[in-house]
Design an enzyme around this catalytic site. Structure first.
Site, PDB file in Angstrom:
ATOM      1  CG  HIS A 203      44.533  43.693  38.496  1.00  7.02           C
ATOM      2  ND1 HIS A 203      45.914  43.702  38.950  1.00  7.02           N
ATOM      3  CD2 HIS A 203      44.082  42.725  39.425  1.00  7.02           C
ATOM      4  CE1 HIS A 203      45.936  43.274  40.066  1.00  7.02           C
ATOM      5  NE2 HIS A 203      44.957  42.689  40.391  1.00  7.02           N
TER       6      HIS A 203
HETATM    7  C1  UD1 Z   1      41.408  38.529  40.893  1.00  4.19           C
HETATM    8  C2  UD1 Z   1      41.316  38.543  42.369  1.00  4.19           C
HETATM    9  C3  UD1 Z   1      42.474  39.685  42.729  1.00  4.19           C
HETATM   10  C4  UD1 Z   1      43.765  39.624  42.155  1.00  4.19           C
HETATM   11  C5  UD1 Z   1      43.472  39.190  40.738  1.00  4.19           C
HETATM   12  C6  UD1 Z   1      44.938  38.549  40.180  1.00  4.19           C
HETATM   13  C7  UD1 Z   1      39.335  38.206  43.813  1.00  4.19           C
HETATM   14  C8  UD1 Z   1      38.009  38.841  44.328  1.00  4.19           C
HETATM   15  N1  UD1 Z   1      39.930  39.069  42.771  1.00  4.19           N
HETATM   16  O1  UD1 Z   1      40.900  39.747  40.293  1.00  4.19           O
HETATM   17  O2  UD1 Z   1      42.566  39.851  44.188  1.00  4.19           O
HETATM   18  O3  UD1 Z   1      44.510  40.491  42.451  1.00  4.19           O
HETATM   19  O4  UD1 Z   1      42.477  38.456  40.570  1.00  4.19           O
HETATM   20  O5  UD1 Z   1      44.962  38.932  38.744  1.00  4.19           O
HETATM   21  O6  UD1 Z   1      39.595  37.344  43.978  1.00  4.19           O
HETATM   22  N2  UD1 Z   1      38.699  37.140  32.880  1.00  4.19           N
HETATM   23  C9  UD1 Z   1      39.111  36.800  31.994  1.00  4.19           C
HETATM   24  N3  UD1 Z   1      39.899  35.796  31.915  1.00  4.19           N
HETATM   25  C10 UD1 Z   1      40.123  35.054  32.821  1.00  4.19           C
HETATM   26  C11 UD1 Z   1      39.842  35.696  34.108  1.00  4.19           C
HETATM   27  C12 UD1 Z   1      39.109  36.731  34.179  1.00  4.19           C
HETATM   28  O7  UD1 Z   1      38.642  37.425  30.824  1.00  4.19           O
HETATM   29  O8  UD1 Z   1      40.739  34.118  32.802  1.00  4.19           O
HETATM   30  C13 UD1 Z   1      37.987  38.731  33.183  1.00  4.19           C
HETATM   31  C14 UD1 Z   1      36.505  38.175  33.162  1.00  4.19           C
HETATM   32  O9  UD1 Z   1      35.597  39.407  32.665  1.00  4.19           O
HETATM   33  C15 UD1 Z   1      36.034  38.547  34.861  1.00  4.19           C
HETATM   34  C16 UD1 Z   1      37.154  39.636  35.319  1.00  4.19           C
HETATM   35  O10 UD1 Z   1      38.274  39.470  34.492  1.00  4.19           O
HETATM   36  O11 UD1 Z   1      34.818  38.994  35.075  1.00  4.19           O
HETATM   37  C17 UD1 Z   1      37.701  39.604  36.566  1.00  4.19           C
HETATM   38  O12 UD1 Z   1      38.094  38.321  37.088  1.00  4.19           O
HETATM   39  P1  UD1 Z   1      38.148  37.829  38.402  1.00  4.19           P
HETATM   40  O13 UD1 Z   1      38.941  36.531  38.782  1.00  4.19           O
HETATM   41  O14 UD1 Z   1      36.708  38.040  39.083  1.00  4.19           O
HETATM   42  O15 UD1 Z   1      38.944  38.888  39.116  1.00  4.19           O
HETATM   43  P2  UD1 Z   1      40.316  39.855  39.076  1.00  4.19           P
HETATM   44  O16 UD1 Z   1      40.084  41.104  38.674  1.00  4.19           O
HETATM   45  O17 UD1 Z   1      41.123  38.753  37.748  1.00  4.19           O
HETATM   46  N1  UDP Z   2      52.474  38.900  36.275  1.00  2.44           N
HETATM   47  C1  UDP Z   2      52.768  38.187  35.346  1.00  2.44           C
HETATM   48  N2  UDP Z   2      52.409  38.535  34.063  1.00  2.44           N
HETATM   49  C2  UDP Z   2      51.855  39.768  33.773  1.00  2.44           C
HETATM   50  C3  UDP Z   2      51.376  40.549  35.079  1.00  2.44           C
HETATM   51  C4  UDP Z   2      51.959  40.121  36.169  1.00  2.44           C
HETATM   52  O1  UDP Z   2      53.564  37.116  35.379  1.00  2.44           O
HETATM   53  O2  UDP Z   2      51.407  40.098  32.713  1.00  2.44           O
HETATM   54  C5  UDP Z   2      53.006  38.308  37.495  1.00  2.44           C
HETATM   55  C6  UDP Z   2      53.658  39.151  38.661  1.00  2.44           C
HETATM   56  O3  UDP Z   2      55.131  39.036  38.222  1.00  2.44           O
HETATM   57  C7  UDP Z   2      53.285  39.030  40.000  1.00  2.44           C
HETATM   58  C8  UDP Z   2      51.967  38.542  39.560  1.00  2.44           C
HETATM   59  O4  UDP Z   2      51.617  38.170  38.299  1.00  2.44           O
HETATM   60  O5  UDP Z   2      53.921  37.898  40.337  1.00  2.44           O
HETATM   61  C9  UDP Z   2      50.892  39.625  40.374  1.00  2.44           C
HETATM   62  O6  UDP Z   2      49.653  39.204  39.988  1.00  2.44           O
HETATM   63  P1  UDP Z   2      48.397  40.316  40.026  1.00  2.44           P
HETATM   64  O7  UDP Z   2      48.992  41.622  39.595  1.00  2.44           O
HETATM   65  O8  UDP Z   2      47.393  39.674  38.921  1.00  2.44           O
HETATM   66  O9  UDP Z   2      47.704  40.168  41.483  1.00  2.44           O
HETATM   67  P2  UDP Z   2      47.916  40.707  42.681  1.00  2.44           P
HETATM   68  O10 UDP Z   2      49.296  40.264  43.326  1.00  2.44           O
HETATM   69  O11 UDP Z   2      47.443  42.060  42.717  1.00  2.44           O
HETATM   70  O12 UDP Z   2      46.969  40.161  43.393  1.00  2.44           O
END
Ligand code: UD1
Ligand code: UDP
Length: 355
Positions: A203
């Site tokens: 991601h």
């Molecule tokens: C965010 C965090 C990242 C974390 C991740 C966990 C920041 C800068 N990034 O990244 O550190 O590892 O969450 O998963 O805070 N979107 C949806 N539905 C949702 C949320 C997001 O469709 O409920 C899509 C949207 O297109 C959005 C994109 O995902 O633009 C990115 O979402 P965003 O929360 O900005 O960043 P993550 O990649 O989720």
């Molecule tokens: N996780 C989850 N469902 C999924 C993928 C990840 O519950 O389909 C959990 C995973 O066990 C871990 C956390 O989400 O606890 C990690 O989140 P993510 O990878 O989104 O973010 P990061 O840790 O990189 O910030």
């Protein structure tokens, strides 16, 4: 002691629920959800499964550019802090929700406590690295997950009220590992209960916003003989569509929606190898002693590499193939992230600091 906790993204629900459970045994806690993650499978599913109380405030900010998202969160959080006037604001990790909370708290007469302080990847190209540094420098109480995190803070001149409590995600995982045995049927549902399979997640912007990197990752996974279970973040699905890679991914991998925490822990525990660019998953693989291949050039969790169970491969096809053929093996029984009692220690420190 009035505590205001701020969460917004998937990993924060998983970190906060153990601390919240401990805290609420003796204190009032007001919970704010910024709305950074809003899809059912990235948000509600965790509240339901982990028994997290309904947020007292849901700011509903959603997806925006970084500046707009962070700024809108700050405006919403400022109103909440003015209304509730907490003694302590508790924030988690390194997302934009964390940064917004940190900046708002630092302008008010309250203490800012940061859980997961002191982590550094030393890659300032990652938005999370900037969020971590700024949050740590605005914090009054810093809960570090490891000795190395304490050292990072020290080298940046932060020495007061730094506590190595261990990693809260270890607390969460110890609970979930047992709970998943009775409550998750995902392996049976996917038909992988008795199968050797890989579990993959991707991601990070660096991997998803670059067609070549994403394609290399998918094709490297596809040529492995084993089944690959791939619960994909919405951002990744969006890019797969945009780059015309979705059909190929669906054909070659077991592409599924993101799953609940207990289902994900169950999938991790049964996997032969985990391939990921997630921060939290690298650690969970380490705790579960499942080999982890990390699709990044650096990590903020270097202890997992030193212990032998994690390998950095970036998005290099040859390196991924080689790692899949010879997965990294944990060769140390070190416990760099504490003993799974971080949440208890955090609440003890908070209690003392409010005396
Ligand atoms: C965010 C965090 C990242 C974390 C991740 C966990 C920041 C800068 N990034 O990244 O550190 O590892 O969450 O998963 O805070 N979107 C949806 N539905 C949702 C949320 C997001 O469709 O409920 C899509 C949207 O297109 C959005 C994109 O995902 O633009 C990115 O979402 P965003 O929360 O900005 O960043 P993550 O990649 O989720
Ligand atoms: N996780 C989850 N469902 C999924 C993928 C990840 O519950 O389909 C959990 C995973 O066990 C871990 C956390 O989400 O606890 C990690 O989140 P993510 O990878 O989104 O973010 P990061 O840790 O990189 O910030």
């Amino acid at each position: 002691m009035d505590v205001l906790s701020v969460v917004g993204a998937r990993p924060q629900f998983i970190k906060a629920f153990v601390v919240s459970r401990e805290l609420r045994a003796t204190h009032d806690e007001v919970l704010v959800h910024t709305g950074q993650h809003y899809d059912e499978e990235l948000s509600d599913i965790f509240f339901e499964e982990l028994g997290i109380p309904e947020p007292d405030y849901d700011l509903g900010i959603g997806s925006e550019s970084h500046a707009t998202q962070t700024a809108r969160m700050m405006i919403g959080l400022e109103e909440v802090v003015e209304e509730y006037a907490p003694d302590i604001l508790l924030c988690y990790g390194d997302t934009n929700s964390t940064l917004a909370a940190a900046i708002v708290a630092s302008k008010f007469d309250l203490e800012l406590a940061h859980v997961e302080a002191g982590l550094r990847s030393f890659n300032r190209g990652m938005p999370e690295e900037i969020n971590r540094i700024l949050t740590d420098h605005a914090s009054d109480i810093l809960f570090a997950p490891s000795e190395r995190a304490v050292d990072h803070l020290q080298s940046e001149g932060i020495t007061e009220k730094v506590y190595n409590v261990g990693d809260v995600m270890y607390d969460s995982l110890l609970w979930a590992r047992e709970e998943a045995k009775n409550r998750s049927t995902i392996r049976e549902d996917l038909g992988v209960a008795n199968e050797e399979y890989l579990l993959a997640t991707v991601h990070r912007p660096r991997n998803t916003d670059d067609r070549e990197r994403l394609k290399t990752i998918i094709t490297s996974l596809a040529i492995d003989q084993r089944r690959v279970v791939f619960p994909a973040h919405p951002r990744t699905i969006d890019r797969l569509k945009r780059y015309d890679l979705l059909a190929m991914t669906e054909e070659e991998l077991t592409l599924i929606d993101p799953v609940s925490y207990l289902d994900f822990v169950s999938l991790q525990a049964g996997a032969e190898v985990i391939v990921t660019d997630s921060g939290g998953i690298q650690k969970e693989a380490f705790f579960l002693d499942v080999p982890c291949i990390t699709l990044r050039e650096e990590t903020e969790w270097p202890e997992t590499i030193e212990a032998g169970g994690n390998l950095l491969v970036g998005a290099d096809a040859g390196a991924i193939r080689e790692a899949l053929a010879n997965p990294p093996q944990l060769s140390s029984n070190s416990e760099p992230y504490g003993d799974g009692t971080a949440s208890k220690k955090i609440v003890e420190v908070l209690n003392k600091s409010s005396e």
